[in-house]
Design an enzyme around this catalytic site. Structure first.
Site, PDB file in Angstrom:
ATOM      1  N   LYS A  30      34.752  29.078   8.182  1.00 29.76           N
ATOM      2  CA  LYS A  30      34.212  29.786   7.007  1.00 29.76           C
ATOM      3  C   LYS A  30      35.277  30.648   6.331  1.00 29.76           C
ATOM      4  O   LYS A  30      35.265  30.807   5.112  1.00 29.76           O
ATOM      5  CB  LYS A  30      33.000  30.629   7.400  1.00 29.76           C
ATOM      6  CG  LYS A  30      31.898  29.854   8.125  1.00 29.76           C
ATOM      7  CD  LYS A  30      31.393  28.642   7.348  1.00 29.76           C
ATOM      8  CE  LYS A  30      30.789  27.590   8.276  1.00 29.76           C
ATOM      9  NZ  LYS A  30      30.463  26.312   7.628  1.00 29.76           N
TER      10      LYS A  30
ATOM     11  N   GLU B 245      31.263  40.256   4.737  1.00 29.66           N
ATOM     12  CA  GLU B 245      30.803  39.960   3.379  1.00 29.66           C
ATOM     13  C   GLU B 245      29.867  41.059   2.920  1.00 29.66           C
ATOM     14  O   GLU B 245      29.115  41.617   3.728  1.00 29.66           O
ATOM     15  CB  GLU B 245      30.009  38.639   3.349  1.00 29.66           C
ATOM     16  CG  GLU B 245      30.854  37.401   3.261  1.00 29.66           C
ATOM     17  CD  GLU B 245      30.010  36.132   3.133  1.00 29.66           C
ATOM     18  OE1 GLU B 245      28.793  36.227   2.872  1.00 29.66           O
ATOM     19  OE2 GLU B 245      30.582  35.050   3.301  1.00 29.66           O
TER      20      GLU B 245
ATOM     21  N   HIS C  10      16.014  30.370   8.805  1.00 32.40           N
ATOM     22  CA  HIS C  10      17.053  29.405   8.432  1.00 32.40           C
ATOM     23  C   HIS C  10      16.596  27.953   8.503  1.00 32.40           C
ATOM     24  O   HIS C  10      17.394  27.036   8.409  1.00 32.40           O
ATOM     25  CB  HIS C  10      18.330  29.612   9.257  1.00 32.40           C
ATOM     26  CG  HIS C  10      18.803  31.036   9.207  1.00 32.40           C
ATOM     27  ND1 HIS C  10      19.168  31.637   8.024  1.00 32.40           N
ATOM     28  CD2 HIS C  10      18.908  31.989  10.159  1.00 32.40           C
ATOM     29  CE1 HIS C  10      19.506  32.888   8.267  1.00 32.40           C
ATOM     30  NE2 HIS C  10      19.346  33.142   9.549  1.00 32.40           N
TER      31      HIS C  10
ATOM     32  N   ARG D 232      27.920  16.607   4.702  1.00 31.16           N
ATOM     33  CA  ARG D 232      27.060  15.518   5.191  1.00 31.16           C
ATOM     34  C   ARG D 232      25.973  15.220   4.154  1.00 31.16           C
ATOM     35  O   ARG D 232      25.836  15.958   3.178  1.00 31.16           O
ATOM     36  CB  ARG D 232      26.358  15.960   6.477  1.00 31.16           C
ATOM     37  CG  ARG D 232      25.492  17.196   6.249  1.00 31.16           C
ATOM     38  CD  ARG D 232      24.514  17.487   7.376  1.00 31.16           C
ATOM     39  NE  ARG D 232      23.530  18.492   6.968  1.00 31.16           N
ATOM     40  CZ  ARG D 232      23.712  19.793   7.009  1.00 31.16           C
ATOM     41  NH1 ARG D 232      24.859  20.306   7.434  1.00 31.16           N
ATOM     42  NH2 ARG D 232      22.760  20.628   6.617  1.00 31.16           N
TER      43      ARG D 232
HETATM   44  C1  MV4 Z   1      24.211  35.934   3.337  1.00 28.48           C
HETATM   45  C2  MV4 Z   1      23.020  36.571   2.899  1.00 28.48           C
HETATM   46  C3  MV4 Z   1      23.169  37.691   2.125  1.00 28.48           C
HETATM   47  N1  MV4 Z   1      24.409  38.150   1.808  1.00 28.48           N
HETATM   48  N2  MV4 Z   1      25.396  36.417   2.986  1.00 28.48           N
HETATM   49  C4  MV4 Z   1      22.122  32.679   6.115  1.00 28.48           C
HETATM   50  C5  MV4 Z   1      22.573  31.330   6.481  1.00 28.48           C
HETATM   51  C6  MV4 Z   1      24.018  31.303   6.212  1.00 28.48           C
HETATM   52  N3  MV4 Z   1      24.371  30.069   5.614  1.00 28.48           N
HETATM   53  C7  MV4 Z   1      24.284  32.445   5.320  1.00 28.48           C
HETATM   54  N4  MV4 Z   1      23.070  33.205   5.239  1.00 28.48           N
HETATM   55  C8  MV4 Z   1      22.995  34.309   4.472  1.00 28.48           C
HETATM   56  N5  MV4 Z   1      24.182  34.834   4.091  1.00 28.48           N
HETATM   57  C9  MV4 Z   1      25.485  37.495   2.249  1.00 28.48           C
HETATM   58  N6  MV4 Z   1      26.685  37.977   1.950  1.00 28.48           N
HETATM   59  C10 MV4 Z   1      21.804  36.027   3.275  1.00 28.48           C
HETATM   60  C11 MV4 Z   1      21.778  34.894   4.069  1.00 28.48           C
HETATM   61  C12 MV4 Z   1      20.483  34.366   4.389  1.00 28.48           C
HETATM   62  C13 MV4 Z   1      20.044  33.145   3.857  1.00 28.48           C
HETATM   63  C14 MV4 Z   1      20.847  32.361   3.045  1.00 28.48           C
HETATM   64  C15 MV4 Z   1      20.409  31.160   2.546  1.00 28.48           C
HETATM   65  C16 MV4 Z   1      19.127  30.710   2.850  1.00 28.48           C
HETATM   66  C17 MV4 Z   1      18.324  31.465   3.651  1.00 28.48           C
HETATM   67  C18 MV4 Z   1      18.752  32.680   4.172  1.00 28.48           C
HETATM   68  C19 MV4 Z   1      17.919  33.436   4.985  1.00 28.48           C
HETATM   69  C20 MV4 Z   1      18.359  34.637   5.498  1.00 28.48           C
HETATM   70  C21 MV4 Z   1      19.651  35.099   5.203  1.00 28.48           C
END
Ligand code: MV4
Length: 498
Positions: free
Chosen positions: A116, A200, A235, A292
């Site tokens: 990442k 982040e 998620h 993918r």
């Molecule tokens: C975040 C976020 C808020 N701010 N990053 C969750 C899965 C991973 N791919 C990254 N995720 C998140 N990153 C920042 N800087 C909130 C989430 C997140 C989320 C993101 C996409 C879809 C569902 C989610 C559910 C909870 C938190």
């Protein structure tokens, strides 16, 4: 073009790939474990090969065995589906050294996007906006504190080797920093054998918007518009749609250009998805790239009229992309519901057992991708996804009505499913208005359902039970089914009394 493809997966996605192979005149070879001896993918393929015990690491995750099998049976290519080996750079590298083609991107692209911090660095260099934070792993508590102060709390600590929500920690103020830093590092080491972590800024109540991209090996790139995947729990995506009701034309122009820049930056080819967070002001930030084919690809197929799996096979065999960006436009609206064998009223506990009676919806604008049918077994060994129900219509409102109609046609007897939960979400006024974000299915939502749904849920169980009982009664083989019927009656009673 390939003559034979080995499908290194199971369930609905294996069936999806078999169907594409059949239409292309390519032989399909399935692999199956003990639990999948009579599964749909094992039966539908041209050839099927037993590869081991039911636990995935004894079968679908046996790298050596699968690669050896591909060579032995003379497969020209391997389709990984999603999950399992689909984003495993070592698996892909092993195939790159052989004569068997991996239907997907290069091991290099996969490895790059798997880190990442490397991905963030590359995006920043290529003017793709990333979430404010660090592009190098943080070395010390002191350094981390300084950066968090600069970008402003709350912040998230994330594992460099993480993704999909694993290895993430929320920090609301500097007091929490030190202990969170140590804990996240420890967990990252344990989960990913890599303790690098980065920071982040925490984006409040964003939406999850992703862009489908495609590249060929000649360096041509296209995007296939966006998907909205904000309706999720822990998620786990539950409902996806395309296009997003939140994305206007100008935002679409910007986010799809960013996605193509992301794909180009890692010399990507085949199907990929660039994930973004989008805040309430429509600012968007690169989150990660999924290297993918994704579960929710059918919504994109519905609005573009393309077959993504056939296109994957075609570009993997060395062909140019079969279309250009200008050939594509968004046609109508598509929604996908993931039908799971799980109990929404019992913390979504997976429900295992036999599918005793199965009638899937059909009619105008409906597609059901399923790896199961009558008599199939849902086991503890794999994901409890029964099927994906995808609806298309010419606009979002009618696609929603169509989805509600289709969900009410679904009959799955013998297991507890999330179908009535899905109906409640789809019918919710906020969902209908497109007013939601990634936190939509929070505790408040779940509590509001509990109050409303006791009677509704029982009505649904009574409806399915009545259909099921009538069918059993009318069957001449009724007596043969007695043992199973008793089992099912108990299951219904369990539900009614819970
Ligand atoms: C975040 C976020 C808020 N701010 N990053 C969750 C899965 C991973 N791919 C990254 N995720 C998140 N990153 C920042 N800087 C909130 C989430 C997140 C989320 C993101 C996409 C879809 C569902 C989610 C559910 C909870 C938190």
């Amino acid at each position: 073009m390939f003559k034979k493809i080995l499908i290194a997966n199971r369930g609905e996605i294996a069936v999806r790939v078999i169907r594409a192979c059949r239409e292309l005149g390519i032989k399909s070879a399935a692999i199956y474990s003990d639990a999948d001896k009579t599964s749909l993918h094992t039966r539908l393929s041209d050839e099927s090969y037993y590869i081991g015990l039911s636990p995935a690491h004894e079968s679908y995750l046996n790298k050596e065995k699968i690669i050896q099998l591909a060579k032995e049976i003379g497969a020209d290519a391997v389709h990984p589906g999603y999950g399992f080996f689909s984003e495993n750079a070592e698996f892909i590298k092993a195939l790159e050294k052989s004569k068997v083609t991996f239907i997907g991107p290069s091991s290099k692209s996969v490895a790059l996007m798997g880190s990442k911090t490397e991905a963030r660095k590359l995006m920043a260099k290529n003017n793709v906006s990333i979430v404010p934070g660090t592009i190098e792993p943080i070395k010390s508590v002191k350094g981390g504190l300084k950066i968090s102060e600069e970008i402003g709390y709350p912040v998230l600590l994330k594992a460099a080797a993480g993704g999909g929500g694993k290895g993430m920690r929320y920090i609301s103020s500097s007091d929490e920093f030190e202990s969170a830093f140590e804990a996240t590092k420890r967990e990252a080491l344990k989960a990913f054998a890599n303790d690098e972590i980065y920071i982040e800024k925490y984006i409040e109540n964003p939406r999850h918007i992703e862009v489908q991209v495609f590249g060929d090996m000649q360096g041509n790139y296209v995007h296939l518009f966006e998907r909205e995947c904000s309706i999720q729990r822990r998620h786990q995506k539950i409902i996806e749609e395309a296009p997003s009701s939140f994305v206007d034309n100008l935002t679409r122009e910007k986010i799809t250009s960013a996605a193509i820049a992301a794909a180009k930056a890692c010399n990507y080819f085949n199907a990929g998805t660039v994930e973004f967070l989008m805040d309430s002001k429509k600012n968007f930030y690169f989150l990660e790239m999924n290297t993918r084919l994704q579960v929710e690809h059918p919504v994109t197929e519905f609005i573009t009229g393309l077959d993504l799996v056939k296109e994957q096979i075609s570009v993997a065999s060395g062909n140019n992309l079969s279309f250009k960006q200008n050939d594509l436009k968004i046609n109508g609206h598509a929604l996908e519901c993931r039908i799971y064998a799980e109990d929404p009223s019992n913390n979504f506990l997976p429900s295992t057992g036999l599918i005793l009676h199965y009638v899937s919806p059909s009619g105008p604008g409906i597609r059901v991708d399923s790896g199961f049918d009558n008599g199939s077994q849902i086991t503890v060994h794999y994901d409890p996804l029964i099927s994906k129900l995808i609806c298309w219509s010419d606009n979002r409102e009618s696609a929603i009505e169509r989805m509600l109609r289709a969900l009410s046609e679904y009959v799955i007897g013998g297991l507890i499913t999330n179908i009535s939960f899905l109906k409640s979400v789809i019918a919710h006024p906020s969902f209908r208005k497109g007013e939601f974000d990634i936190n939509f299915l929070n505790d408040d939502f779940m509590n509001s359902l509990k109050k409303l749904d006791k009677t509704k849920n029982i009505k649904e169980i009574e409806r399915v039970s009545a259909i099921f009982a009538a069918i059993l009664k009318s069957k001449s083989s009724f007596n043969n089914l007695r043992a199973k019927q008793t089992d099912s009656v108990n299951r219904w009673q369990e539900q009614i009394h819970e």
